[in-house]
Design an enzyme around this catalytic site. Sequence first.
Site, PDB file in Angstrom:
ATOM      1  N   ASN A  53       0.833  -1.191   0.000  1.00  0.00           N
ATOM      2  CA  ASN A  53       0.000   0.000   0.000  1.00  0.00           C
ATOM      3  C   ASN A  53       0.873   1.250   0.000  1.00  0.00           C
ATOM      4  O   ASN A  53       1.971   1.265   0.563  1.00  0.00           O
ATOM      5  CB  ASN A  53      -0.996  -0.002   1.171  1.00  0.00           C
ATOM      6  CG  ASN A  53      -0.358  -0.007   2.540  1.00  0.00           C
ATOM      7  OD1 ASN A  53       0.579  -0.755   2.806  1.00  0.00           O
ATOM      8  ND2 ASN A  53      -0.874   0.812   3.440  1.00  0.00           N
ATOM      9  N   VAL A  54       0.376   2.272  -0.676  1.00  0.00           N
ATOM     10  CA  VAL A  54       1.056   3.565  -0.756  1.00  0.00           C
ATOM     11  C   VAL A  54       0.006   4.618  -0.446  1.00  0.00           C
ATOM     12  O   VAL A  54      -0.909   4.845  -1.238  1.00  0.00           O
ATOM     13  CB  VAL A  54       1.668   3.800  -2.154  1.00  0.00           C
ATOM     14  CG1 VAL A  54       2.322   5.179  -2.222  1.00  0.00           C
ATOM     15  CG2 VAL A  54       2.667   2.701  -2.505  1.00  0.00           C
ATOM     16  N   GLU A  55       0.124   5.228   0.723  1.00  0.00           N
ATOM     17  CA  GLU A  55      -0.848   6.236   1.144  1.00  0.00           C
ATOM     18  C   GLU A  55      -0.490   7.602   0.583  1.00  0.00           C
ATOM     19  O   GLU A  55       0.616   7.823   0.088  1.00  0.00           O
ATOM     20  CB  GLU A  55      -0.906   6.301   2.668  1.00  0.00           C
ATOM     21  CG  GLU A  55      -1.444   5.030   3.289  1.00  0.00           C
ATOM     22  CD  GLU A  55      -1.529   5.096   4.805  1.00  0.00           C
ATOM     23  OE1 GLU A  55      -2.181   4.202   5.357  1.00  0.00           O
ATOM     24  OE2 GLU A  55      -0.964   6.014   5.433  1.00  0.00           O
ATOM     25  N   SER A  58      -3.991  13.041   0.643  1.00  0.00           N
ATOM     26  CA  SER A  58      -5.357  13.065   0.118  1.00  0.00           C
ATOM     27  C   SER A  58      -5.772  11.597   0.015  1.00  0.00           C
ATOM     28  O   SER A  58      -5.528  10.936  -0.980  1.00  0.00           O
ATOM     29  CB  SER A  58      -5.384  13.731  -1.260  1.00  0.00           C
ATOM     30  OG  SER A  58      -6.691  13.685  -1.774  1.00  0.00           O
ATOM     31  N   CYS A  64      -3.926   0.448  -2.894  1.00  0.00           N
ATOM     32  CA  CYS A  64      -3.907  -0.796  -2.125  1.00  0.00           C
ATOM     33  C   CYS A  64      -2.827  -1.740  -2.644  1.00  0.00           C
ATOM     34  O   CYS A  64      -2.472  -1.716  -3.825  1.00  0.00           O
ATOM     35  CB  CYS A  64      -5.258  -1.491  -2.207  1.00  0.00           C
ATOM     36  SG  CYS A  64      -6.607  -0.560  -1.454  1.00  0.00           S
ATOM     37  N   GLU A  66      -2.988  -4.999  -3.109  1.00  0.00           N
ATOM     38  CA  GLU A  66      -3.486  -5.969  -4.083  1.00  0.00           C
ATOM     39  C   GLU A  66      -3.497  -5.386  -5.497  1.00  0.00           C
ATOM     40  O   GLU A  66      -3.046  -6.023  -6.457  1.00  0.00           O
ATOM     41  CB  GLU A  66      -4.914  -6.419  -3.724  1.00  0.00           C
ATOM     42  CG  GLU A  66      -5.014  -7.108  -2.388  1.00  0.00           C
ATOM     43  CD  GLU A  66      -5.338  -6.172  -1.220  1.00  0.00           C
ATOM     44  OE1 GLU A  66      -6.009  -6.619  -0.280  1.00  0.00           O
ATOM     45  OE2 GLU A  66      -4.924  -4.989  -1.256  1.00  0.00           O
TER      46      GLU A  66
END
Length: 146
Positions: A53-55, A58, A64, A66
């Site tokens: 995951n890469v947040e 914003s 996600c 997957e």
Amino acid sequence: MRGHLFDDTAMSDLDTLRTRALQAAQQAYAPYSRLRVGAALRSTAGQVYTGCNVENASYTLGNCAERAAIAAAVQAEGAGFRLAAIAVTAFDSAGDVLPISPCGGCRQALVEFGEDATVSFRQPDAQWLEVTAGALLPHRFSFPER
């Protein structure tokens, strides 16, 4: 509850995917939720691809694990990519394993590339559960036949 019965070869393959998912989760960029998620998939061509995951500040712009793994697989194999199996794991900032299943958007993506693919993820007791992608999203969105 299990979606499929697996022989020893398939289980060792799932163990490999689970290990690779854990490694991918350690690479996650999650400064906001501190929830690190990793995914490792095997294509029907036998190749393994990972994602984390890469947040983003914003929140809706984050990605996600997957879908990151699926994007890597499509990039490598092209539009013919088909999903055979995927393992998803998650842990918090203290390193504790969390029971996280694929979100709705990821379930839709998984079914798109492999309705019968094995999806493995942790339960609240930290045991792994294996189901098919179709079982996770029985009433998926699809375009009508033309």
